[in-house]
Design an enzyme around this catalytic site. Sequence first.
Site, PDB file in Angstrom:
ATOM      1  N   HIS A   8      51.469  44.739  44.474  1.00  0.00           N
ATOM      2  CA  HIS A   8      52.798  44.377  43.481  1.00  0.00           C
ATOM      3  C   HIS A   8      53.815  45.353  43.554  1.00  0.00           C
ATOM      4  CE1 HIS A   8      49.431  42.755  40.354  1.00  0.00           C
ATOM      5  NE2 HIS A   8      50.220  41.602  41.183  1.00  0.00           N
ATOM      6  N   ARG A  38      49.620  37.199  50.069  1.00  0.00           N
ATOM      7  CA  ARG A  38      48.853  37.822  50.592  1.00  0.00           C
ATOM      8  C   ARG A  38      48.112  36.802  52.018  1.00  0.00           C
ATOM      9  NH1 ARG A  38      45.603  39.812  45.540  1.00  0.00           N
ATOM     10  NH2 ARG A  38      46.419  37.533  45.284  1.00  0.00           N
ATOM     11  N   SER A  43      44.063  42.434  41.424  1.00  0.00           N
ATOM     12  CA  SER A  43      43.691  42.962  39.998  1.00  0.00           C
ATOM     13  C   SER A  43      42.243  42.940  39.878  1.00  0.00           C
ATOM     14  CB  SER A  43      44.811  42.490  39.064  1.00  0.00           C
ATOM     15  OG  SER A  43      46.090  42.907  39.436  1.00  0.00           O
ATOM     16  N   LYS A  62      43.738  35.135  30.849  1.00  0.00           N
ATOM     17  CA  LYS A  62      43.019  34.870  29.615  1.00  0.00           C
ATOM     18  C   LYS A  62      42.169  35.753  29.197  1.00  0.00           C
ATOM     19  CE  LYS A  62      43.809  29.804  29.938  1.00  0.00           C
ATOM     20  NZ  LYS A  62      43.940  29.518  31.318  1.00  0.00           N
TER      21      LYS A  62
END
Length: 163
Positions: free
Chosen positions: A17, A93, A130, A41
């Site tokens: 990022h 990516r 992540s 979420k």
Amino acid sequence: MSIAVCPGSFDPITLGHLDIVRRANRLFDVVVVGVARNAAKNALLTADERVEVARAAVAADPDTADVRVDVVPGLLVDFCREVGALAVVKGLRGGADFDGEQPMALMNRHLSGVETVFLPAEQQHAHVASSLVKDIARHGGPIDDLVPSAAAEAVRSAVAHRA
Ligand code: PNS
């Protein structure tokens, strides 16, 4: 003045990022990192923690020290309008990222006319996500060369106390 938003869940922000934010900052006069409040979420970190970590990360690099980090409280297009951004910048990516991003880019343009600029991820970051960082951390694996130091500490602490 050209203004761009780099949006994401950033749960947590990764070195991939940050590379995109750095490159966006060369292309635009002003770059704002937008941390989506409800996008993740099952987020490990709270929105405030994700903002705090992202702020520490951009502040630590002279190439991104002038980048702002704020919460996106609702729709990304509303946030872009608020900050005066004509463009959204996202990293890709690979093809799977494009497949996920294309509908959002088209929808955002449909909603407000904002354009999305895709930057190809550096090969060295192509495997950095992540979700994988959190999974590795949950199993006690090393994440220090995948995320900035503030993120590594926040993730380890959250995993230890919450997961
Ligand atoms: O890093 P991510 O999770 O792939 O980023 C997704 C994100 C945060 C960019 C997207 O979920 C988003 O824009 N959320 C804000 C709410 C919104 O505008 N939703 C409609 C998108 S077309």
